[in-house]
Design an enzyme around this catalytic site. Structure first.
Site, PDB file in Angstrom:
ATOM      1  N   GLU A  36       3.872  -1.757  -7.631  1.00  0.00           N
ATOM      2  CA  GLU A  36       4.294  -2.101  -9.009  1.00  0.00           C
ATOM      3  C   GLU A  36       3.761  -3.456  -9.437  1.00  0.00           C
ATOM      4  OE1 GLU A  36       8.480  -1.738  -8.575  1.00  0.00           O
ATOM      5  OE2 GLU A  36       8.476   0.351  -9.188  1.00  0.00           O
ATOM      6  N   THR A  47       2.879   7.998  -4.236  1.00  0.00           N
ATOM      7  CA  THR A  47       4.046   8.237  -3.385  1.00  0.00           C
ATOM      8  C   THR A  47       4.800   9.485  -3.833  1.00  0.00           C
ATOM      9  OG1 THR A  47       4.200   5.881  -2.974  1.00  0.00           O
ATOM     10  CG2 THR A  47       6.178   7.163  -2.522  1.00  0.00           C
TER      11      THR A  47
HETATM   12  C1  LIG Z   1       3.133   2.267   0.308  1.00  0.00           C
HETATM   13  C2  LIG Z   1       2.548   2.174  -1.063  1.00  0.00           C
HETATM   14  C3  LIG Z   1       3.029   3.000  -2.057  1.00  0.00           C
HETATM   15  C4  LIG Z   1       2.453   2.969  -3.328  1.00  0.00           C
HETATM   16  N1  LIG Z   1       2.901   3.852  -4.282  1.00  0.00           N
HETATM   17  C5  LIG Z   1       2.214   3.966  -5.447  1.00  0.00           C
HETATM   18  C6  LIG Z   1       2.537   5.009  -6.387  1.00  0.00           C
HETATM   19  O1  LIG Z   1       3.469   5.788  -6.180  1.00  0.00           O
HETATM   20  N2  LIG Z   1       1.758   5.132  -7.482  1.00  0.00           N
HETATM   21  C7  LIG Z   1       0.699   4.305  -7.744  1.00  0.00           C
HETATM   22  O2  LIG Z   1       0.026   4.474  -8.760  1.00  0.00           O
HETATM   23  N3  LIG Z   1       0.388   3.267  -6.890  1.00  0.00           N
HETATM   24  C8  LIG Z   1       1.111   3.100  -5.754  1.00  0.00           C
HETATM   25  N4  LIG Z   1       0.787   2.099  -4.853  1.00  0.00           N
HETATM   26  C9  LIG Z   1      -0.366   1.254  -5.128  1.00  0.00           C
HETATM   27  C10 LIG Z   1      -0.016  -0.186  -5.482  1.00  0.00           C
HETATM   28  O3  LIG Z   1       0.605  -0.238  -6.735  1.00  0.00           O
HETATM   29  C11 LIG Z   1      -1.322  -0.997  -5.402  1.00  0.00           C
HETATM   30  O4  LIG Z   1      -1.660  -1.090  -4.039  1.00  0.00           O
HETATM   31  C12 LIG Z   1      -1.171  -2.354  -6.034  1.00  0.00           C
HETATM   32  O5  LIG Z   1      -1.044  -2.249  -7.419  1.00  0.00           O
HETATM   33  C13 LIG Z   1      -2.362  -3.265  -5.723  1.00  0.00           C
HETATM   34  O6  LIG Z   1      -3.579  -2.640  -5.960  1.00  0.00           O
HETATM   35  P1  LIG Z   1      -4.707  -2.663  -4.817  1.00  0.00           P
HETATM   36  O7  LIG Z   1      -4.084  -2.186  -3.571  1.00  0.00           O
HETATM   37  O8  LIG Z   1      -5.906  -1.961  -5.313  1.00  0.00           O
HETATM   38  O9  LIG Z   1      -5.060  -4.203  -4.622  1.00  0.00           O
HETATM   39  P2  LIG Z   1      -6.168  -5.021  -5.405  1.00  0.00           P
HETATM   40  O10 LIG Z   1      -6.081  -4.814  -6.863  1.00  0.00           O
HETATM   41  O11 LIG Z   1      -7.490  -4.783  -4.769  1.00  0.00           O
HETATM   42  O12 LIG Z   1      -5.721  -6.514  -5.111  1.00  0.00           O
HETATM   43  C14 LIG Z   1      -5.835  -7.092  -3.809  1.00  0.00           C
HETATM   44  C15 LIG Z   1      -5.675  -8.596  -3.942  1.00  0.00           C
HETATM   45  O13 LIG Z   1      -6.769  -9.139  -4.660  1.00  0.00           O
HETATM   46  C16 LIG Z   1      -6.376 -10.296  -5.363  1.00  0.00           C
HETATM   47  N5  LIG Z   1      -6.685 -10.125  -6.794  1.00  0.00           N
HETATM   48  C17 LIG Z   1      -7.061  -8.987  -7.433  1.00  0.00           C
HETATM   49  N6  LIG Z   1      -7.285  -9.230  -8.728  1.00  0.00           N
HETATM   50  C18 LIG Z   1      -7.055 -10.551  -8.937  1.00  0.00           C
HETATM   51  C19 LIG Z   1      -7.085 -11.403 -10.076  1.00  0.00           C
HETATM   52  N7  LIG Z   1      -7.424 -10.974 -11.302  1.00  0.00           N
HETATM   53  N8  LIG Z   1      -6.769 -12.704  -9.911  1.00  0.00           N
HETATM   54  C20 LIG Z   1      -6.400 -13.163  -8.706  1.00  0.00           C
HETATM   55  N9  LIG Z   1      -6.336 -12.409  -7.594  1.00  0.00           N
HETATM   56  C21 LIG Z   1      -6.661 -11.116  -7.700  1.00  0.00           C
HETATM   57  C22 LIG Z   1      -4.868 -10.454  -5.137  1.00  0.00           C
HETATM   58  O14 LIG Z   1      -4.643 -11.369  -4.094  1.00  0.00           O
HETATM   59  C23 LIG Z   1      -4.436  -9.072  -4.699  1.00  0.00           C
HETATM   60  O15 LIG Z   1      -3.282  -9.111  -3.877  1.00  0.00           O
HETATM   61  C24 LIG Z   1       1.392   2.067  -3.604  1.00  0.00           C
HETATM   62  C25 LIG Z   1       0.937   1.205  -2.593  1.00  0.00           C
HETATM   63  C26 LIG Z   1       1.503   1.257  -1.339  1.00  0.00           C
HETATM   64  C27 LIG Z   1       0.967   0.341  -0.267  1.00  0.00           C
END
Ligand SMILES: Cc1cc2nc3c(=O)[nH]c(=O)nc-3n(C[C@H](O)[C@H](O)[C@H](O)COP(=O)(O)OP(=O)(O)OC[C@H]3O[C@@H](n4cnc5c(N)ncnc54)[C@H](O)[C@@H]3O)c2cc1C
Length: 545
Positions: free
Chosen positions: A527, A305
């Site tokens: 976060e 972001t």
């Molecule tokens: C609008 C927006 C702004 C953002 N800004 C930033 C930023 O500025 N900087 C940055 O670095 N990131 C940023 N993010 C990223 C955000 O932090 C991640 O999307 C978040 O940490 C989740 O990671 P992921 O999307 O890969 O989901 P995943 O890790 O793929 O997880 C998806 C789902 O899988 C399940 N899951 C995964 N692992 C497990 C487990 N071990 N046990 C049980 N269930 C599990 C959970 O239900 C989880 O909700 C942003 C995201 C958005 C949408």
């Protein structure tokens, strides 16, 4: 605290403490959480709700003690305690075997007739309706007493700025997916909002976490993306630098971050790596350019972001290629770049490194834009590795320290968005007429407004309590994480309730409530997406010792 609230909370606390103790045994002090994820999540969430109820009750009590007693706050404290105690009792009924509460505890606590009577009366619908009537009278405004002159002054000045400068541009930025205007950044710089938690010796305000939260709340009430979230990025980098940076790095980076000369982006997530941060793959290979030692960054990042407008990115990269090292192979870099205001950018270094960025379209949280990034041999001087040579392999831990502060602030961001929804809904309910009466005169509208305001008050006080605790001990992780977890859920729910009370107009872009709904939905995602925050941070914090 009223006798009723005390009776209910005493019972809820006794039960949740037993549940935590039993879950510790079950999970071998948290080591086996993954073998009991569903139960661990239930315990973590229930403990968070009990903490929220205690925070609201403590606020009501302190308010009275300060001669600022308020009947509506007392009603809220009792009603919220009753709601979460009733929910806890129902969860225990449904899963009694899993919770392993010793025989007799429930009979002496949540199932005791005095406790059940208190729960029934404290959350009676007539009580919530009284709270709701008060909310409509005040047009939803948050003028509640705050313990501390600095926080109260901070709230007033932030509110003035947010209403006068931010609110008028918030809709335009959202609907046209614009970048936050420079005029807002300039005004926030002048107000010192980028250096709130930076110690004075490094050019900041050193104003403490409570004032910072209160300001964040007011800015987020006007616009989550075009104001409230702007100040979360420096917060995360600042905490990481204060914890692990060298003195020279603190002196180099903190003053321009504090003054707002440098805008910051946080780059942890990658296209294939989100929650499992220890698996980050973006590489930082040691080398030199023009005789200067440094690192070449190569790889993809996602969801960064503000990466376009930012002058520096706090980026987590793998300095040790051995993936088996996991988190221990990661380091945190301060990566300078040119700022760009569009939705895409491409830039090259004289030495040949390239960086491209493309913003991903989102339904809400517009104003800062979140980018997918591609680094190819992007050179960063060795002095930009946080902690320099001693910081190699410590990036994950420094990043996590930053995230604890970020999460606290997100409790404030969520409370601000929920506050915006409450105000908009209170006003709308006073003005909208159906069946010949303003809709606020209907019992169900009053009840709903009362519950919205009550849950928001609990989220706010849980966040304030965490802020105070963090003022005493910067290293705490559990309390800010609980505040983020609970307040973000409250923001999602309150905005959606507000939307329903707007009827069809709640779905129209013309009404700000539709923006609050889509903005709130991102809060439980970043976060630490909610399930991960519950399991890996809150449950671990509760069960790990
Ligand atoms: C609008 C927006 C702004 C953002 N800004 C930033 C930023 O500025 N900087 C940055 O670095 N990131 C940023 N993010 C990223 C955000 O932090 C991640 O999307 C978040 O940490 C989740 O990671 P992921 O999307 O890969 O989901 P995943 O890790 O793929 O997880 C998806 C789902 O899988 C399940 N899951 C995964 N692992 C497990 C487990 N071990 N046990 C049980 N269930 C599990 C959970 O239900 C989880 O909700 C942003 C995201 C958005 C949408």
């Amino acid at each position: 605290m009223s006798t009723e609230t005390g009776t209910i909370l005493g019972a809820a606390r006794a039960v949740i403490d037993e549940a935590i103790a039993a879950a510790r045994t079950l999970t071998q002090n948290g080591k086996g959480i993954d073998e009991h994820q569903v139960h661990a999540e239930r315990v973590a969430y229930a403990a968070t709700e009990v903490a929220a109820a205690e925070a609201l009750a403590a606020y009501a009590r302190d308010r009275r003690a300060a001669g600022q007693g308020d009947e509506t706050t007392d009603l809220m404290a009792a009603a919220f305690a009753a709601e979460i105690a009733a929910k806890l009792a129902a969860t225990l009924d449904a899963h009694e075997g899993d919770f392993g509460i010793p025989a007799g505890v429930l009979e002496r606590t949540l199932r005791a007739s005095a406790v059940r009577d208190a729960i029934r009366s404290a959350q009676h619908e007539s009580r919530f309706r009284r709270i709701g009537q008060d909310v409509v009278r005040a047009r939803g405004a948050n003028n509640g007493w705050i313990d501390g002159d600095i926080a109260e002054m901070a709230r007033e000045s932030a509110r003035q700025f947010a209403r006068k400068d931010v609110a008028p541009i918030a809709e335009r930025v959202h609907r046209h997916d614009e970048i936050v205007p420079e005029s807002i950044i300039t005004a926030m710089r002048e107000l010192g909002y980028f250096g709130m938690s930076i110690p004075e010796e490094y050019g900041g305000q050193g104003m403490g976490n409570l004032a910072m939260i209160v300001i964040t709340e007011e800015l987020s009430c006007a616009s989550l993306a075009a104001a409230g979230s702007l100040i979360t990025r420096p917060e995360i980098l600042t905490k990481a630098l204060l914890k692990g940076g060298t003195e020279a790095q603190k002196k180099t980076w903190l003053p321009p971050v504090a003054s707002g000369d440098l805008m910051v982006g946080i780059s942890v997530t990658e296209p294939d790596t989100g929650s499992d941060v220890a698996s980050v793959r973006c590489r930082a290979e040691r080398g030199e350019q023009g005789g200067a030692p440094g690192y070449f960054i190569s790889g993809a990042k996602a969801w960064c972001t503000f990466a376009g407008r930012a002058n520096v990115l706090a980026l987590l990269a793998r300095t040790n290629p051995d993936l088996k090292l996991g988190a221990k192979g990661l380091s945190l870099f301060i990566v300078p770049k040119e700022p760009f205001t569009g939705h895409e950018f491409e830039t090259a270094q004289p030495g040949g490194g390239t960086l491209t960025g493309k913003a991903d379209a989102t339904p809400g949280y517009r104003g800062m834009h979140s980018f997918t990034l591609a680094f190819d041999r992007w050179f960063v001087p060795a002095a930009n590795l946080v902690g320099e040579a001693a910081g190699e392999g410590k990036g994950f831990y420094l990043q996590m320290a930053g995230f604890a502060a970020g999460r606290l602030q997100t409790g404030g961001r969520a409370s601000g968005v929920a506050q915006a929804a409450l105000e908009a809904t209170a006003v709308y309910a006073s003005e909208r007429k159906q069946f010949g009466r303003p809709i606020y005169e209907f019992q169900l509208t009053q009840y709903k407004l009362g519950r919205m305001a009550t849950h928001l008050a609990a989220a706010r006080q849980l966040t304030y309590a965490a802020a105070r605790k963090m003022d005493d001990d910067e290293s705490i992780v559990l309390e800010p994480s609980m505040a983020k977890l609970f307040a973000c859920d409250v923001a999602v729910w309150v905005t959606q309730e507000g939307q329903l009370l707007h009827g069809g107009w709640g779905y129209a872009e013309e009404f700000a409530i539709s923006r609050y709904v889509v903005d709130a939905q991102v809060l439980p995602i970043f976060e630490g997406v909610k399930p991960i925050l519950e399991l890996k941070v809150v449950a671990r914090g509760l069960l790990g010792g």
